[in-house]
Design an enzyme around this catalytic site. Structure first.
Site, PDB file in Angstrom:
ATOM      1  N   ARG A 115       0.834  -1.213   0.000  1.00  0.00           N
ATOM      2  CA  ARG A 115       0.000   0.000   0.000  1.00  0.00           C
ATOM      3  C   ARG A 115       0.873   1.269   0.000  1.00  0.00           C
ATOM      4  O   ARG A 115       0.920   1.996  -0.993  1.00  0.00           O
ATOM      5  CB  ARG A 115      -0.954  -0.040   1.223  1.00  0.00           C
ATOM      6  CG  ARG A 115      -2.086   0.955   1.171  1.00  0.00           C
ATOM      7  CD  ARG A 115      -1.714   2.364   1.598  1.00  0.00           C
ATOM      8  NE  ARG A 115      -1.123   2.437   2.933  1.00  0.00           N
ATOM      9  CZ  ARG A 115      -0.534   3.533   3.400  1.00  0.00           C
ATOM     10  NH1 ARG A 115      -0.432   4.626   2.651  1.00  0.00           N
ATOM     11  NH2 ARG A 115       0.024   3.539   4.605  1.00  0.00           N
ATOM     12  N   ASP A 116       1.608   1.516   1.069  1.00  0.00           N
ATOM     13  CA  ASP A 116       2.381   2.757   1.154  1.00  0.00           C
ATOM     14  C   ASP A 116       3.509   2.745   0.120  1.00  0.00           C
ATOM     15  O   ASP A 116       3.888   3.795  -0.418  1.00  0.00           O
ATOM     16  CB  ASP A 116       2.969   2.920   2.564  1.00  0.00           C
ATOM     17  CG  ASP A 116       3.176   4.363   2.972  1.00  0.00           C
ATOM     18  OD1 ASP A 116       3.034   5.249   2.122  1.00  0.00           O
ATOM     19  OD2 ASP A 116       3.489   4.614   4.158  1.00  0.00           O
TER      20      ASP A 116
ATOM     21  N   HIS B 173       5.167   4.632  12.665  1.00  0.00           N
ATOM     22  CA  HIS B 173       5.230   4.517  11.198  1.00  0.00           C
ATOM     23  C   HIS B 173       6.269   5.526  10.715  1.00  0.00           C
ATOM     24  O   HIS B 173       5.995   6.721  10.600  1.00  0.00           O
ATOM     25  CB  HIS B 173       3.830   4.846  10.661  1.00  0.00           C
ATOM     26  CG  HIS B 173       3.691   4.838   9.173  1.00  0.00           C
ATOM     27  ND1 HIS B 173       3.046   3.835   8.487  1.00  0.00           N
ATOM     28  CD2 HIS B 173       4.081   5.726   8.230  1.00  0.00           C
ATOM     29  CE1 HIS B 173       3.029   4.112   7.200  1.00  0.00           C
ATOM     30  NE2 HIS B 173       3.663   5.254   7.014  1.00  0.00           N
TER      31      HIS B 173
ATOM     32  N   HIS C  33       9.185   7.042   8.105  1.00  0.00           N
ATOM     33  CA  HIS C  33       9.788   7.138   6.772  1.00  0.00           C
ATOM     34  C   HIS C  33      11.259   7.504   6.973  1.00  0.00           C
ATOM     35  O   HIS C  33      11.623   8.118   7.973  1.00  0.00           O
ATOM     36  CB  HIS C  33       9.041   8.180   5.929  1.00  0.00           C
ATOM     37  CG  HIS C  33       7.702   7.680   5.438  1.00  0.00           C
ATOM     38  ND1 HIS C  33       7.490   7.292   4.146  1.00  0.00           N
ATOM     39  CD2 HIS C  33       6.529   7.492   6.081  1.00  0.00           C
ATOM     40  CE1 HIS C  33       6.223   6.886   4.008  1.00  0.00           C
ATOM     41  NE2 HIS C  33       5.615   7.000   5.171  1.00  0.00           N
TER      42      HIS C  33
ATOM     43  N   CYS D  96       4.624   9.285  -0.086  1.00  0.00           N
ATOM     44  CA  CYS D  96       3.223   9.674  -0.105  1.00  0.00           C
ATOM     45  C   CYS D  96       3.048  10.620  -1.281  1.00  0.00           C
ATOM     46  O   CYS D  96       3.743  11.637  -1.368  1.00  0.00           O
ATOM     47  CB  CYS D  96       2.811  10.361   1.200  1.00  0.00           C
ATOM     48  SG  CYS D  96       1.106  10.948   1.146  1.00  0.00           S
TER      49      CYS D  96
HETATM   50  P1  HMG Z   1     -13.224  14.510  -2.662  1.00  0.00           P
HETATM   51  O1  HMG Z   1     -12.967  14.873  -4.077  1.00  0.00           O
HETATM   52  O2  HMG Z   1     -13.395  15.600  -1.674  1.00  0.00           O
HETATM   53  O3  HMG Z   1     -14.448  13.497  -2.566  1.00  0.00           O
HETATM   54  O4  HMG Z   1     -12.008  13.576  -2.212  1.00  0.00           O
HETATM   55  P2  HMG Z   1     -15.987  13.774  -2.416  1.00  0.00           P
HETATM   56  O5  HMG Z   1     -16.399  13.195  -1.107  1.00  0.00           O
HETATM   57  O6  HMG Z   1     -16.285  15.227  -2.684  1.00  0.00           O
HETATM   58  O7  HMG Z   1     -16.597  12.916  -3.616  1.00  0.00           O
HETATM   59  C1  HMG Z   1     -16.366  13.278  -4.974  1.00  0.00           C
HETATM   60  C2  HMG Z   1     -16.578  12.058  -5.869  1.00  0.00           C
HETATM   61  O8  HMG Z   1     -15.600  11.072  -5.565  1.00  0.00           O
HETATM   62  C3  HMG Z   1     -17.943  11.373  -5.682  1.00  0.00           C
HETATM   63  O9  HMG Z   1     -18.315  10.845  -6.950  1.00  0.00           O
HETATM   64  C4  HMG Z   1     -17.637  10.223  -4.774  1.00  0.00           C
HETATM   65  O10 HMG Z   1     -18.517   9.116  -4.899  1.00  0.00           O
HETATM   66  C5  HMG Z   1     -16.239   9.837  -5.245  1.00  0.00           C
HETATM   67  P3  HMG Z   1     -19.471  11.557  -7.847  1.00  0.00           P
HETATM   68  O11 HMG Z   1     -20.665  11.559  -6.950  1.00  0.00           O
HETATM   69  O12 HMG Z   1     -18.914  12.920  -8.093  1.00  0.00           O
HETATM   70  O13 HMG Z   1     -19.527  10.676  -9.030  1.00  0.00           O
HETATM   71  N1  HMG Z   1     -15.506   9.214  -4.150  1.00  0.00           N
HETATM   72  C6  HMG Z   1     -14.914   8.014  -4.200  1.00  0.00           C
HETATM   73  N2  HMG Z   1     -14.789   7.096  -5.179  1.00  0.00           N
HETATM   74  C7  HMG Z   1     -14.134   5.953  -4.874  1.00  0.00           C
HETATM   75  N3  HMG Z   1     -13.604   5.688  -3.658  1.00  0.00           N
HETATM   76  C8  HMG Z   1     -13.680   6.581  -2.664  1.00  0.00           C
HETATM   77  C9  HMG Z   1     -14.354   7.803  -2.947  1.00  0.00           C
HETATM   78  N4  HMG Z   1     -14.609   8.878  -2.166  1.00  0.00           N
HETATM   79  C10 HMG Z   1     -15.303   9.736  -2.923  1.00  0.00           C
HETATM   80  N5  HMG Z   1     -13.166   6.318  -1.463  1.00  0.00           N
HETATM   81  C11 HMG Z   1     -11.093  11.839  -0.826  1.00  0.00           C
HETATM   82  C12 HMG Z   1     -11.905  13.117  -0.869  1.00  0.00           C
HETATM   83  C13 HMG Z   1     -10.806  11.520   0.630  1.00  0.00           C
HETATM   84  C14 HMG Z   1     -11.892  10.713  -1.460  1.00  0.00           C
HETATM   85  C15 HMG Z   1      -9.774  12.079  -1.621  1.00  0.00           C
HETATM   86  O14 HMG Z   1      -9.152  13.188  -1.092  1.00  0.00           O
HETATM   87  C16 HMG Z   1      -8.844  10.891  -1.583  1.00  0.00           C
HETATM   88  O15 HMG Z   1      -9.120   9.852  -2.157  1.00  0.00           O
HETATM   89  N6  HMG Z   1      -7.675  11.031  -0.883  1.00  0.00           N
HETATM   90  C17 HMG Z   1      -6.742   9.923  -0.735  1.00  0.00           C
HETATM   91  C18 HMG Z   1      -5.323  10.423  -0.684  1.00  0.00           C
HETATM   92  C19 HMG Z   1      -4.395   9.271  -0.407  1.00  0.00           C
HETATM   93  O16 HMG Z   1      -4.734   8.112  -0.614  1.00  0.00           O
HETATM   94  N7  HMG Z   1      -3.169   9.569   0.095  1.00  0.00           N
HETATM   95  C20 HMG Z   1      -2.202   8.557   0.413  1.00  0.00           C
HETATM   96  C21 HMG Z   1      -2.544   7.766   1.644  1.00  0.00           C
HETATM   97  S1  HMG Z   1      -2.152   8.615   3.172  1.00  0.00           S
HETATM   98  C22 HMG Z   1      -0.481   8.206   3.483  1.00  0.00           C
HETATM   99  O17 HMG Z   1       0.171   7.672   2.640  1.00  0.00           O
HETATM  100  C23 HMG Z   1       0.086   8.470   4.848  1.00  0.00           C
HETATM  101  C24 HMG Z   1       0.244   7.200   5.686  1.00  0.00           C
HETATM  102  O18 HMG Z   1       1.124   6.281   5.056  1.00  0.00           O
HETATM  103  C25 HMG Z   1       0.793   7.538   7.078  1.00  0.00           C
HETATM  104  C26 HMG Z   1       2.012   8.475   7.050  1.00  0.00           C
HETATM  105  O19 HMG Z   1       3.038   8.158   6.433  1.00  0.00           O
HETATM  106  O20 HMG Z   1       1.894   9.526   7.688  1.00  0.00           O
HETATM  107  C27 HMG Z   1      -1.104   6.494   5.893  1.00  0.00           C
HETATM  108 MG    MG Z   2       3.347   6.433   5.149  1.00  0.00          MG
END
Ligand code: HMG
Ligand code: MG
Length: 317
Positions: free
Chosen positions: A27-28, A224, A226, A257
């Site tokens: 995943r990450d 966690h 990095h 990320c």
């Molecule tokens: P948004 O654009 O604000 O979403 O994104 P929304 O709620 O306004 O919805 C807009 C449209 O997206 C809608 O569709 C929803 O159904 C669809 P429409 O009605 O317009 O056709 N939608 C989705 N579709 C599929 N799956 C979903 C989903 N949600 C909404 N889950 C959102 C908000 C949170 C979805 C967006 O910002 C996002 O996906 N962000 C993810 C970013 C990400 O994955 N970053 C990496 C992971 S975090 C990380 O790596 C850190 C970590 O490792 C820890 C560390 O190191 O600190 C964990």
């Molecule tokens: Mg991470």
């Protein structure tokens, strides 16, 4: 595999006997690759990590496919794992879920373990979740409530616990406030993320002490790290000395990320296993199988693993 010359074990009775490594490579790690890895290679990666003895392997993310195209195949991957040799056990692999839409996708596949991911800072909440710091809780609250009602286990990440590329140093009390709110929603474990790898060992100790003082015991906490500044292993040792027993790591040091450009790879699982083995701390992981898996994945990605232990244990000619 080259011979593991000079391996020494010096047990430390003051440290935990056994720890859990929470593997985040699929995943990450893969969320940050330029190339999208084929779904069958992802499934093979996960199967091999489990076979190497990793007790928990985070499989993928049910986030918006436009936001993280690398993991747009999350549904196909889970289906392939469930229909493959892992069978029902694949439903126990944790998956990242930001909101109710992501939860619905995970529920449809019968996933039993999700991880939400909050931000300790305003800027990263906006950039990673398209929400303000406060709005993120409104998104997580119904997600966690419904997940718990469905009998799922919920982990919560807190990102930017040590520093933020836009806001700089992040006050410890701000991190604890966000973490406690996520925990109070119903998360069984908080994973404290050094998303951009700026933390150092003393800071780790102070942050963990602050969480303990706020009522969260070590058993409810994971770390966690990095490795951007080469501090991940020292930080892990600091957390181990504090009594933490769950460590996130990424096979071969894959990771980053996509919404925090200064984030580099995660703490490499092999480097962590090597250190723990030397301290006499059991992980259940077979290092040779793990190195072979990371070397194979490096071949899939077309570049060498940044892990020092993978490099040391992989013949060059
Ligand atoms: P948004 O654009 O604000 O979403 O994104 P929304 O709620 O306004 O919805 C807009 C449209 O997206 C809608 O569709 C929803 O159904 C669809 P429409 O009605 O317009 O056709 N939608 C989705 N579709 C599929 N799956 C979903 C989903 N949600 C909404 N889950 C959102 C908000 C949170 C979805 C967006 O910002 C996002 O996906 N962000 C993810 C970013 C990400 O994955 N970053 C990496 C992971 S975090 C990380 O790596 C850190 C970590 O490792 C820890 C560390 O190191 O600190 C964990
Ligand atoms: Mg991470």
């Amino acid at each position: 595999m080259v011979e593991e010359r000079g391996t020494s074990v010096a047990e430390r009775p003051d440290l935990p006997d056994r720890v859990t490594i929470y593997e985040v490579g699929p995943r990450d790690g893969l969320q940050n690759e330029k190339a999208v890895v084929p779904v069958e290679a992802k499934a093979e990666f996960i199967r091999r990590l489990l076979a190497a003895g990793l007790p928990v392997v985070e499989a993928t993310s049910f986030v918006h496919p436009r936001w993280v195209p690398q993991l747009a195949d999350a549904g196909d991957l889970m289906t392939s794992l469930i229909e493959g040799e892992l069978g029902e056990a694949a439903r126990k692999l944790p998956v990242l879920v930001p909101n109710e839409r992501g939860l619905d996708r995970a529920l449809e596949l019968g996933c039993e373990h999700i991880a939400i991911f909050g931000s300790a800072t305003e800027t990263f909440a906006q950039r990673n979740l398209n929400r303000s710091l406060d709005e993120q809780f409104a998104m997580f609250e119904p997600t966690v409530t419904r997940a718990r009602e469905a009998g799922m286990d919920v982990r919560a990440y807190v990102s930017m616990c040590f520093g933020d590329p836009w806001e700089g140093a992040v006050p410890i009390d701000q991190v604890v406030r966000v973490g406690k709110r996520l925990h109070d929603l119903g998360a069984s474990q908080l994973s404290l993320g050094d998303t951009i790898g700026v933390g150092t060992a003393g800071h780790v100790k102070h942050l963990l002490e602050a969480f303990n003082e706020a009522g969260l015991p070590n058993e409810a906490l994971a770390v966690h790290f990095h490795d951007t500044y080469g501090q991940a292993l020292a930080n892990a040792l600091s957390a181990l000395q504090h009594g933490i027993t769950t460590f996130d790591a990424s096979a071969g040091g894959l990771g980053g990320c996509p919404y925090a450009k200064s984030a580099s790879g995660n703490l490499a699982t092999e480097d962590l296993v090597w250190m723990l083995r030397g301290l006499g701390v059991d992980t259940g992981v077979d290092l040779a199988s793990l190195v072979a898996t990371s070397t194979w994945m490096a071949g899939v990605l077309g570049r060498r693993s940044p892990s020092r232990v993978v490099t040391a244990l992989t013949p060059t000619d």
